[in-house]
Design an enzyme around this catalytic site. Structure first.
Site, short mmCIF file in Angstrom:
data_model
loop_
_atom_site.label_atom_id
_atom_site.label_comp_id
_atom_site.label_asym_id
_atom_site.label_seq_id
_atom_site.Cartn_x
_atom_site.Cartn_y
_atom_site.Cartn_z
N CYS A 1 0.78 -1.24 -0.13
CA CYS A 1 0.06 -0.03 0.01
C CYS A 1 0.89 1.27 -0.11
O CYS A 1 1.31 1.67 1.08
CB CYS A 1 -0.89 0.10 1.34
SG CYS A 1 -2.00 1.38 1.44
N CYS B 1 -0.47 4.07 2.22
CA CYS B 1 -0.12 3.91 3.64
C CYS B 1 1.25 4.13 4.06
O CYS B 1 1.54 4.81 5.17
CB CYS B 1 -0.65 2.54 4.12
SG CYS B 1 -2.07 1.93 3.40
N ASP B 2 1.88 3.56 3.22
CA ASP B 2 3.53 3.45 3.70
C ASP B 2 4.46 4.38 2.99
O ASP B 2 5.86 4.53 3.35
CB ASP B 2 3.78 2.05 3.48
CG ASP B 2 3.10 1.17 4.39
OD1 ASP B 2 2.56 1.69 5.57
OD2 ASP B 2 3.06 -0.04 3.97
#
Ligand code: NAP
Length: 309
Positions: A135, A138-139
């Site tokens: 992701c 997200c990261d």
């Protein structure tokens, strides 16, 4: 006909399930949408969507599903956080096992989507969350000014690699062929981006590092057989998706890749059970096709219930 708890149970709260819910609620069916976590599905973690009509500037995946959820709730669609364990589809009245309880329904719409496919190489599980990610939204911020690998050649890998370049120093895009699968417009953007270097004809054979972080990946050139280590701080994997169907009985027919087979009405091999969005055998997995599926299945479920009564 025996009494049931519901006319329709929708399993999954991504764009397909939420649209089915919107249509069913407006048709005044006795409906509930069950979602394991929060409504949204995969699209909730998509950075930017610019090919969903009606939003000329584009919008984030999270915003889009929030708007869809609000719209469905405006028509009183109940959304419950429940995880479906299994289905009993042996009778016309279908039973949904929720672990600690069960509910009955005349029809079901399966909208459980798909999850990221893994590479199946050493280090992938070990370093998950410690350098291996599926992701970007997200990261990506964790890799500011670092060097990362992105694996895959489809829309997701290319689009997310472009997104990564907002944060990282460099992205090695690792693809197993000498041509990308992604849409041409995304390819053009990747080719024009100085921070992206494409490593053609190559597969990742292992992800390596010390205990808590990735330090390199081992690559094999599929044409020459040559292997080498590439120093990276993280490895993002975007090699397609696997349908979320573990709770389904075999009576619901799947294709060779595990996606649910449906007819034009989005009905599965079991009467009164429909499948919509990424979980079905569709030629295109996009928000725009998922919402179309959801609308068709809800209307067909309504017809099915009318014919039952
Ligand atoms: P995809 O289109 O199935 O592409 C998967 C990519 O991963 C392919 O390039 C494939 O290589 C590669 N791959 C598969 N298994 C591999 C393995 N074991 N090792 C190395 N490489 C592997 O998946 P996706 O990119 O996630 O897209 C899924 C769907 O969502 C598509 O329909 C796509 O159009 C859609 N999507 C659209 C957008 C958008 O419109 N902006 C954004 C994201 C996703 P080969 O090419 O050699 O098969």
């Amino acid at each position: 006909m025996a009494k049931t708890d519901y006319d329709l149970v929708i399993i999954g709260g991504g764009p397909a399930g939420l649209t089915a819910g919107l249509y069913a609620a407006r048709a005044r069916l006795h409906v509930v949408l069950l979602e394991k976590l929060m409504p949204g599905g995969q699209v909730a973690t998509t950075d930017w969507i610019e090919n969903y009509p009606g939003f000329p500037e584009g919008l984030s995946g999270a915003d889009l599903v929030m708007k869809m959820t609000e719209q469905a709730k405006r028509f009183d669609l109940p959304i419950e956080s429940r995880e479906v364990q299994s289905l009993d589809l042996s009778q016309p009245i279908k039973k949904i096992n929720l672990g600690d309880s069960s509910i009955t329904t005349k029809t079901i719409i399966i909208a459980t989507g798909a999850s990221p496919r893994k590479l199946g190489v050493p280090g992938e599980d070990l370093f998950y969350g410690k350098g291996v990610s599926f992701c970007g939204t997200c990261d990506a911020p964790f890799y500011r000014d670092q060097v990362v690998a992105a694996v895959g050649g489809g829309d997701t890998a290319v689009q997310e690699s472009i997104y990564l370049t907002k944060f990282v120093k460099k992205v090695y895009l690792i693809h197993r062929r000498d041509e990308l699968r992604a849409a041409k417009i995304l390819q053009e953007r990747a080719f024009a981006n100085d921070k992206i270097e494409i490593v053609w004809d190559s597969v990742v054979t292992s992800i390596n590092g010390a205990l808590t972080n990735v330090g390199s990946i081992t690559l094999k050139n599929v044409k020459t057989g040559e292997t080498r280590d590439l120093k990276v701080d993280g490895c993002f994997i975007w090699v397609g998706t696997t349908p979320n169907t573990a709770f389904l009985p075999d009576v619901v027919k799947r294709d060779d890749w595990g996606f649910i087979v449906t007819d034009q009405k989005r009905e599965t091999s079991v009467q009164g059970v429909f499948a919509v969005g990424d979980v079905r055998d569709t030629p295109l997995r996009q928000v725009v096709t998922a919402v179309g599926d959801g609308a068709i299945a809800a209307v067909e479920a309504e017809h099915y219930i009318e014919n039952m009564e």
